[in-house]
Design a protein around this motif. Sequence first.
Motif, mmCIF file in Angstrom:
data_model
loop_
_atom_site.group_PDB
_atom_site.id
_atom_site.type_symbol
_atom_site.label_atom_id
_atom_site.label_comp_id
_atom_site.label_asym_id
_atom_site.label_seq_id
_atom_site.Cartn_x
_atom_site.Cartn_y
_atom_site.Cartn_z
ATOM 1 N N SER A 1 0.832 -1.213 0.000
ATOM 2 C CA SER A 1 0.000 0.000 0.000
ATOM 3 C C SER A 1 0.869 1.268 0.000
ATOM 4 O O SER A 1 0.582 2.230 -0.711
ATOM 5 N N GLU A 2 1.938 1.244 0.792
ATOM 6 C CA GLU A 2 2.853 2.397 0.820
ATOM 7 C C GLU A 2 3.434 2.658 -0.566
ATOM 8 O O GLU A 2 3.470 3.784 -1.040
ATOM 9 N N GLU B 1 2.317 1.682 -3.474
ATOM 10 C CA GLU B 1 1.273 2.167 -4.404
ATOM 11 C C GLU B 1 1.148 3.676 -4.283
ATOM 12 O O GLU B 1 0.971 4.391 -5.267
ATOM 13 N N GLY B 2 1.254 4.141 -3.041
ATOM 14 C CA GLY B 2 1.206 5.593 -2.804
ATOM 15 C C GLY B 2 2.386 6.316 -3.430
ATOM 16 O O GLY B 2 2.232 7.392 -3.986
ATOM 17 N N PHE B 3 3.572 5.691 -3.370
ATOM 18 C CA PHE B 3 4.753 6.334 -3.971
ATOM 19 C C PHE B 3 4.637 6.390 -5.493
ATOM 20 O O PHE B 3 5.272 7.217 -6.137
ATOM 21 N N MET B 4 3.855 5.473 -6.063
ATOM 22 C CA MET B 4 3.787 5.374 -7.524
ATOM 23 C C MET B 4 2.666 6.225 -8.123
ATOM 24 O O MET B 4 2.377 6.118 -9.304
ATOM 25 N N ARG B 5 2.025 7.029 -7.337
ATOM 26 C CA ARG B 5 0.861 7.793 -7.817
ATOM 27 C C ARG B 5 1.218 8.625 -9.055
ATOM 28 O O ARG B 5 2.348 9.044 -9.231
ATOM 29 N N LYS C 1 3.173 15.248 -9.359
ATOM 30 C CA LYS C 1 4.438 14.918 -8.689
ATOM 31 C C LYS C 1 5.641 15.564 -9.386
ATOM 32 O O LYS C 1 6.556 16.036 -8.729
ATOM 33 N N PHE D 1 -5.946 12.321 -2.564
ATOM 34 C CA PHE D 1 -5.037 11.169 -2.482
ATOM 35 C C PHE D 1 -4.634 10.922 -1.028
ATOM 36 O O PHE D 1 -4.599 9.784 -0.560
ATOM 37 N N ARG E 1 -4.511 7.509 2.316
ATOM 38 C CA ARG E 1 -3.278 6.982 2.890
ATOM 39 C C ARG E 1 -3.395 6.717 4.386
ATOM 40 O O ARG E 1 -3.785 7.612 5.147
ATOM 41 N N THR F 1 -0.946 6.262 6.510
ATOM 42 C CA THR F 1 0.033 7.047 7.277
ATOM 43 C C THR F 1 -0.483 8.467 7.506
ATOM 44 O O THR F 1 -0.236 9.051 8.567
ATOM 45 N N ASP G 1 8.667 14.497 -3.320
ATOM 46 C CA ASP G 1 7.312 14.761 -3.810
ATOM 47 C C ASP G 1 6.847 16.091 -3.210
ATOM 48 O O ASP G 1 6.043 16.123 -2.259
ATOM 49 N N LEU H 1 2.971 16.901 -2.903
ATOM 50 C CA LEU H 1 2.277 16.163 -1.840
ATOM 51 C C LEU H 1 2.700 16.695 -0.469
ATOM 52 O O LEU H 1 1.875 16.802 0.441
#
Lengths: 449, 311
Positions: free
Chosen positions: A442-443, A445-449, B63, B76, B80, B82, B278, B281
């Motif tokens: 999941s983390e 996937e977030g980095f690949m947005r 990004k 987005f 998340r 986190t 990023d 973000l």
Amino acid sequence: MKLRNISRRRFIVQTGVGAAAAATANLAAPFVHTAHAAGSLTVGMWDHWVPGANAVTEKLIKEWAEKEKVDVTVDFITSQGQKLNLTAVAEGQAKAGHDVLFLTAWMASRQAELLEPVDDIMADLIKENGEVSQVAKYLAHIKGTWRATPSTFGAQMKGPASRIDLLKKHAGIDVVEMYPAGAAPKSDGWTFDVFLKAAEACHKAGVPFGIGLGTTADSVDSIGAIFSSFGAILVDNDEKITVKTDNVRQVLDYCKRLYPLLPPDAPSWDDASNNKAFVAGQASMILNPPSAWAVAVRDAPKIAEQTWHHSMPKGPSGRYASFLQPHLGIWSFSKNKSAGKSLLRHLSSRASAETMVAASKGYDIPPYAKFKTFKTWAEVSPPKGTLYHYPDPHQDQILAVAAMPSPHDVASQIYAQGTMTKMVVRHAQGEAMEKTLAWAESEIEGFMR
Amino acid sequence: MADVAARSDALSSEQRRAPSRLRAFLHRKSTIAFLMTLPLIVLIAVLVIYPAFYALHLATLNKRMTQFVGVKNFTFLFTRETFWMVVQQSCIFALTAVFFKAVIGFIVAHLVHNVPNDKQRKWRGMLLIPWVIPPAMSTLAWLWLFDPSHSAFNWLLAHIGIDPVPWIGNANWARFSVILVNVWIGSPFFMIMYLAALKSVPDQLYEAAKIDGATWWQTMRYVTLPMMRNIIAITALFSTIVTFANFDIVRVLTRGDPLDKTHVFATWAFRVGIEGGDIPLGAAVSLFMVPILTVAAIFILRDINRRGNEA
């Protein structure tokens, strides 16, 4: 005050004559090579840990500037508190600042579009100095173009720095015999299974391996090397998430067994913690460049005398070591790119590299294959030969950076967020394997947005 | 012709009056006040307003910062795990720290208030020390006290036979440590504000309460607290804003570790934006503080205004 009246005709005649005379004089006058005929250049370098290394590099740059008639200014910028990265990001945003800048590991790829291509320089340097490490290529050869030249200044290997006496006494391992000075390593038996047994023995003896599990570079690089040795890649070249694979499960399982053998506060360690533990005599091994040893030479000579630098253990996928490769880049908005390129060539020469290695007391490692056998590493002491294997002269290891070979955008996030160390801590502290893998997926996937 | 002459007379008298009008304008209290605050206004415009709008602009980019994406960065973030952990932690951090700073500040202000006047100055000066030391510096000292391997606290605990405490190695202890340092740094501010408020309560009110036979608690409940209410509210508001936006303590002490369990908005924004590359973000994360703080400010200031009007 009496003003002279000048007629239009008189003005044209006089200025015409003057201009013609000036043009003639220009043509006739010889070219005067002034002190700064090649313009000015501002250089932003990393503020080196090793005392004296900055001064020698500055001298190298000034010597080049004098020869090339360039007015050069050098700033040494600390990486403490991310100041160097902030400088790079701010200069990239403002499109103003230094002409040449020291770029930490991921910065060349992050700023690739704003960096002047240096393919011409790299082609010549590789021809002259030998092939560059795959880490240097991965970090700065972006979409078929070299965006920066790999730097000797600040490049470091994070292999084991071991206590000769403690490993022999508690784990029965003679690291000097395994990695003899001036000779090829006899490291076939140096595997991660042996590493785990040694960690257990040293832990029992109260001198554990000082490997951090925080989110700073040393922790991430250490765990990154272990992941690579087990073939555990989180995102592959094709941007496919590969978290839920047997290799990742295997490395997490291994790290879960290693976790209780490390210092109990390892999840909060930063880049100073391992050095402090080693110099204080509390750790029998750390994964670090020779900075801890250099401090020990000054503050704890008895510990320095018992320190030996060598290669990482071998895992199922090979013997991987973390190599932190910075680069030197020229901004595309620089007003003196030709001088910048000339400087990069100068700093990448064999003579410059050898000078920098000597000034850093062996800490810096040049990126080129032919530059791994400088006398500094063989000669520095105590004990003599402690750094012989540090630059990996016999190519015993595969050099990598944590999260390699994932695409840069994702890899730099995995690195900065410490995703791998967090996976280890989560699983080792009792979280189910599949839950940890789902979290990591999941983390990412977030980095690949 | 006469008209022209009259106009020229009027013009000359107007011209004569102009400097005196300018002088009057410059001597007006509001003009002086504006001119004196102008440097601050310029500073705020350059260092606060411009960056705030720039952050807003950044938060609407993709990004690579090449395309406008509207509110996509914000939506987005809602997905998340986190991010929600950071929201929760920021609230726990700010509310707990402000509560303890207020309580400790209140108690210490009363203690100092009861110290004889000639000795009060000394105490006030000493108690303000944590607040006047630059937080990054004092937090560094705390870091050495909490140091994973060389903690001075653990060294003391070891002498009385207590096991070492993982001050910044365990998530809950790390949260406690971060809040503790924030309380240590911030309590003197509350103390000095409350002390000023206590000094402004007229003695007659206490005398009247005494004559009426009020107990200590009744005096506190019906005299002291109502008289301090506005100061308590404003101090709490300021402190909440500053604590919510805190960066240095967490950054120096834990960097958000272990397992992101001590991150607050500002430190996570830095991690995502600057360290992770990023920036849009990161800007979006930092802007999430704005609505939360705006709501808090509206409620508290409305309450203060209402009570001001009642008075």
